[in-house]
Motif scaffolding. Structure first.
Motif, PDB file in Angstrom:
ATOM      1  N   LYS A  96       0.840  -1.203   0.000  1.00 43.45           N
ATOM      2  CA  LYS A  96       0.000   0.000   0.000  1.00 43.45           C
ATOM      3  C   LYS A  96       0.875   1.252   0.000  1.00 43.45           C
ATOM      4  CE  LYS A  96      -3.500   2.313   2.852  1.00 43.45           C
ATOM      5  NZ  LYS A  96      -4.244   2.262   4.142  1.00 43.45           N
ATOM      6  N   ASP A  97       1.902   1.247   0.859  1.00 44.18           N
ATOM      7  CA  ASP A  97       2.816   2.394   0.924  1.00 44.18           C
ATOM      8  C   ASP A  97       3.621   2.530  -0.369  1.00 44.18           C
ATOM      9  OD1 ASP A  97       1.877   2.793   3.461  1.00 44.18           O
ATOM     10  OD2 ASP A  97       3.659   2.012   4.479  1.00 44.18           O
ATOM     11  N   PHE A  98       4.024   1.404  -0.925  1.00 45.21           N
ATOM     12  CA  PHE A  98       4.789   1.404  -2.168  1.00 45.21           C
ATOM     13  C   PHE A  98       3.992   2.062  -3.285  1.00 45.21           C
ATOM     14  CE2 PHE A  98       5.458  -0.834  -6.246  1.00 45.21           C
ATOM     15  CZ  PHE A  98       6.777  -0.474  -6.514  1.00 45.21           C
ATOM     16  N   LYS A  99       2.749   1.683  -3.413  1.00 43.50           N
ATOM     17  CA  LYS A  99       1.907   2.249  -4.477  1.00 43.50           C
ATOM     18  C   LYS A  99       1.749   3.764  -4.294  1.00 43.50           C
ATOM     19  CE  LYS A  99      -2.280   1.645  -7.162  1.00 43.50           C
ATOM     20  NZ  LYS A  99      -2.542   3.074  -7.313  1.00 43.50           N
ATOM     21  N   ALA A 100       1.599   4.165  -3.045  1.00 43.67           N
ATOM     22  CA  ALA A 100       1.452   5.608  -2.783  1.00 43.67           C
ATOM     23  C   ALA A 100       2.709   6.363  -3.202  1.00 43.67           C
ATOM     24  CB  ALA A 100       1.161   5.830  -1.303  1.00 43.67           C
ATOM     25  N   GLU A 101       3.885   5.782  -2.934  1.00 43.50           N
ATOM     26  CA  GLU A 101       5.143   6.431  -3.304  1.00 43.50           C
ATOM     27  C   GLU A 101       5.318   6.486  -4.820  1.00 43.50           C
ATOM     28  OE1 GLU A 101       8.783   5.557  -1.056  1.00 43.50           O
ATOM     29  OE2 GLU A 101       7.550   4.321   0.276  1.00 43.50           O
ATOM     30  N   VAL A 102       5.004   5.372  -5.480  1.00 43.71           N
ATOM     31  CA  VAL A 102       5.137   5.331  -6.934  1.00 43.71           C
ATOM     32  C   VAL A 102       4.177   6.315  -7.587  1.00 43.71           C
ATOM     33  CG1 VAL A 102       4.810   3.886  -8.993  1.00 43.71           C
ATOM     34  CG2 VAL A 102       6.014   2.971  -6.996  1.00 43.71           C
ATOM     35  N   ASP A 103       2.934   6.303  -7.143  1.00 45.79           N
ATOM     36  CA  ASP A 103       1.927   7.214  -7.714  1.00 45.79           C
ATOM     37  C   ASP A 103       2.324   8.674  -7.506  1.00 45.79           C
ATOM     38  OD1 ASP A 103       0.479   5.057  -8.533  1.00 45.79           O
ATOM     39  OD2 ASP A 103      -1.082   5.210  -6.992  1.00 45.79           O
ATOM     40  N   ALA A 104       2.923   8.959  -6.346  1.00 47.31           N
ATOM     41  CA  ALA A 104       3.339  10.341  -6.068  1.00 47.31           C
ATOM     42  C   ALA A 104       4.427  10.790  -7.040  1.00 47.31           C
ATOM     43  CB  ALA A 104       3.844  10.449  -4.629  1.00 47.31           C
TER      44      ALA A 104
END
Length: 729
Positions: A498-506
């Motif tokens: 979940k955190d990974f996706k947030a970082e990538v999307d950012a």
């Protein structure tokens, strides 16, 4: 001799194998006693069948009216197999399984018109008297209501003449009172998080299923020999006993020819497993004498957990037919290998891809690296919680000895993957040029298909090792319910993804990066930040303990120390954020596990004191009296010269007296320590007192007892010895 030990040896030595015939080809009988897809198609209406499938695949609720139709079909199927009772089969916080049987049989008010009845209400929900199960303060004794609710994702099965319906177990106020409910929530969390990440690589992915393949290690001991040992019967392990001259040092048992009696037991067990749909595949001798292992084909995690819990029940029942006692304890015998339950974990897509298996293209390998590195980071960031998930009084004896991993959590990935990560770490920060991206995919990501399963090696000292297409969580104990460790692992990986996706999307949105650039940038930072958890060497060495401390890794060697991580602010926030457990459920489990630890050490202390004083000391005194009579006789014959002639006998008499005094004084001290611990009302302090103040006396008492075993006449010794327990086939 008339002692129980020699009676047991006589019984065991005369055993004949119970010959077991194969029921039929495994493929034909597999799942015969399971209300599986085949049975549902035969006994359910089309509408009812679709409702169950939708619940299993999509988590949709089943309408009560439809539940009536399902119950009717399930009942007819069960009656066709001569079933008389049904039960909601659940897994309370005792770590075992529980069931309350009700007959299908009912009558009218006046006792007439008997009928076999089973409706939707009985299928979907029951209300057992739950007051005696551990609840960790969630409920008072007078608030006994606990509800079991049907879990359609795990099919009903027939055991004996009882229809068993897998269920969750919750309190009146909705808190989970079992191990299954948090696991199901964790599986939901990782499905959502992993699916979101998988869509970076394949938009067609709609569902991610965590898979589990457990490996169950166990000891088999003749039932009569086990019954002759009060410690084995009461605690599951030998609290006393000198090691056998021959143990496992010749490595002649490992993968050796399976003893005839054991092989017949295994065949019988496999027959029962096939009927119950448990896909056991592998059987072999383990390292220690009379130690064995079986392992299944990988399954969806919830079903795999249910199957392992069911298997442990079935193993004991089948063992009775063969005059065996199954020992699941992590360390039933000192000086030889303990038993684990390695949990092999991976993630599978509904498109048929194992996300932890290297692919044939750079893009599929970027997907592999994404899930591979995120799992490593999840373990790195939560290593104390991972350690806490496998903590127990029995596993404390195993961790760090005889092929068991140490209490320090580390990840082993092998030299080749380490090189791949090192190359990936060298990726330049920011946007990649087309040439850099192509070079990266071809030279780093494109190399991964060359990895063979063997190339990752198998570091047996690693608690968490990558073994080709899965992670093997080796630190899980043989008595454990897999749900506990799997709930933790799936939760931390779900949070990390979940955190990974947030970082990538950012990075994609704020820095206008391409998807691949963003993924490479985030993964590179993860690699840099997780080096501390990666370790390729000997996990047993003192050098690793020192190195791990430098790296900031925890080394919680005891359960009371390890469990604290479960109620840290970080852990509670994690479980609440991912919707797996609220703070009440987390804190209650902490209380339960502390109390369980305390009670187990308390029971062991009482049993040890009883055996030492009522078996060992009286036997030693009897033999000492024989020696004294011998010395008196020598004095009468040789007069003044008797002291020289009887020198060794006199020394033995003194040695026996010293060991008897040692046993009695240490037992007295242990009892006093126990009394002080029992006065403590705080569960945490009481567990620590039993761990640090009571338990240390166990080894001291054992030392003196085991020395006496070597001194006392073998025919007088009442406790069955290690050489008999471990080498009687």
């Amino acid at each position: 001799m008339a002692t129980l030990r020699f009676q047991a040896l006589q019984s065991a030595s005369g055993r004949k194998p119970v010959i077991v015939e194969e029921l039929d080809r495994k493929s034909k009988i597999f799942g015969s006693n399971v209300f599986n897809d085949k049975a549902m198609r035969l006994f359910l209406t089309g509408e009812a069948y679709k409702a169950v499938q939708s619940a299993v695949q999509h988590g949709t609720k089943i309408d009560r009216k439809i539940a009536e139709h399902i119950a009717m079909g399930m009942k007819e199927w069960a009656l066709s197999k001569n079933v008389t009772h049904y039960t909601h089969w659940f897994q309370p916080l005792t770590g075992t399984t529980a069931e309350k049987h009700d007959a299908f049989f009912e009558t009218s008010m006046d006792g007439s018109d008997p009928v076999e009845k089973f409706g939707g209400t009985q299928l979907v929900q029951q209300e057992p008297d739950a007051s005696s199960f551990p609840n960790g303060g969630i409920r008072n004794t007078f608030e006994a209501r606990g509800y079991t609710a049907w879990d359609p994702t795990s099919p009903a099965f027939i055991f004996g003449t009882t229809l068993c319906i897998p269920t969750v177990f919750v309190s009146y106020t909705g808190e989970a009172l079992d191990n299954k409910t948090p696991l199901l929530r964790a599986l939901t969390a990782i499905d959502a998080a992993a699916t979101d990440v998988a869509k970076y690589f394949d938009k067609n992915v709609k569902k991610i299923t965590p898979t589990l393949g457990w490996e169950q290690e166990y000891f088999l001991v003749d039932a009569a020999l086990a019954s002759s040992r009060p410690d084995l019967m009461a605690t599951g392990r030998t609290l006393l006993g000198h090691t056998s001259a021959k143990g496992q040092q010749l490595d002649d048992h490992y993968f050796g020819s399976i003893p005839t009696r054991v092989l017949q037991y295994m065949r019988d067990l496999e027959n029962q497993c096939m009927l119950l749909g448990i896909p056991v595949k592998t059987r072999h001798n383990e390292v220690a004498p009379n130690q064995f292992e079986l392992a299944p084909i990988f399954e969806e995690t919830n079903l795999a957990v249910d199957h392992n819990s069911l298997l442990m029940d079935v193993m004991q029942k089948v063992a009775e037919r063969h005059d065996f006692k199954v020992l699941f304890h992590e360390k039933p015998f000192k000086g030889v290998n303990g038993s684990g339950k390695h949990n092999n974990w991976s993630l599978a897509t509904d498109t048929g891809i194992n996300l932890l298996s290297p692919g044939k293209t750079p893009m599929s390998n970027l997907q592999f690296l994404t899930f591979f590195i995120n799992t490593i980071k999840a373990v790195h960031d939560n290593e104390e919680l991972v350690r806490a998930s496998i903590a127990s009084a029995s596993n404390d004896h195993r961790l760090g000895a005889n092929e068991a991993p140490p209490a320090i959590i580390s990840v082993f990935i092998g030299q080749q993957l380490t090189k791949v990560l090192e190359e990936l770490e060298g990726v330049s920060k920011g946007k990649l040029s087309p040439e850099e991206k192509t070079d990266l995919k071809l030279n780093v990501v494109g190399k991964i298909p060359d990895l063979l399963l063997d190339n990752t090696d198998r570091n047996r000292t690693s608690p968490f090792a990558f073994t080709g297409n899965k992670f093997e969580f080796r630190a899980v104990g043989s008595t454990a319910n897999c749900a506990v460790s799997m709930t933790t692992l799936n939760t931390i990986v779900a949070k990390q993804l979940k955190d990974f996706k947030a970082e990538v999307d950012a990075l994609i949105e704020k820095k206008d990066m391409k998807k691949d650039d963003a993924i490479f940038n985030v993964l590179r930072e993860y690699i840099k930040g997780t080096k501390a958890i990666l370790f390729e060497g000997d996990g047993y060495s003192e050098a690793w303990e020192k190195e791990a401390k430098k790296r900031g890794l925890s080394n919680h060697k005891t359960t009371p120390e390890a469990l604290k991580a479960k109620v840290s602010k970080k852990a509670i926030a994690l479980f609440e954020e991912m919707g797996v457990m609220n703070h009440i459920e987390v804190e209650s489990r902490y209380e339960i596990e502390l109390e369980e630890y305390t009670k187990k050490i308390q029971i062991e202390g009482r049993v040890l004191g009883d055996i030492a004083r009522n078996h060992v000391v009286p036997t030693a005194i009897k033999y000492q009296n024989t020696l004294i009579d011998n010395v008196r006789g020598l004095k009468e014959i040789f007069g003044k010269d008797f002291e020289v002639i009887a020198k060794e006998q006199i020394k033995m008499i003194k040695d026996i007296s010293g060991h008897i005094e040692g046993i009695n004084s240490k037992i007295d001290a242990m009892i006093e320590a126990r009394k002080k611990a029992n006065l403590l009302t705080d569960a945490e302090k009481q567990a620590a007192a039993y761990c640090n103040e009571v338990k240390p006396f166990f080894e001291e008492i054992r030392y003196h007892s085991d020395k006496l075993e070597l001194l006392v006449d073998d025919e007088m010794w009442t406790l069955t010895k290690y050489r008999e327990l471990l080498f009687t086939k």
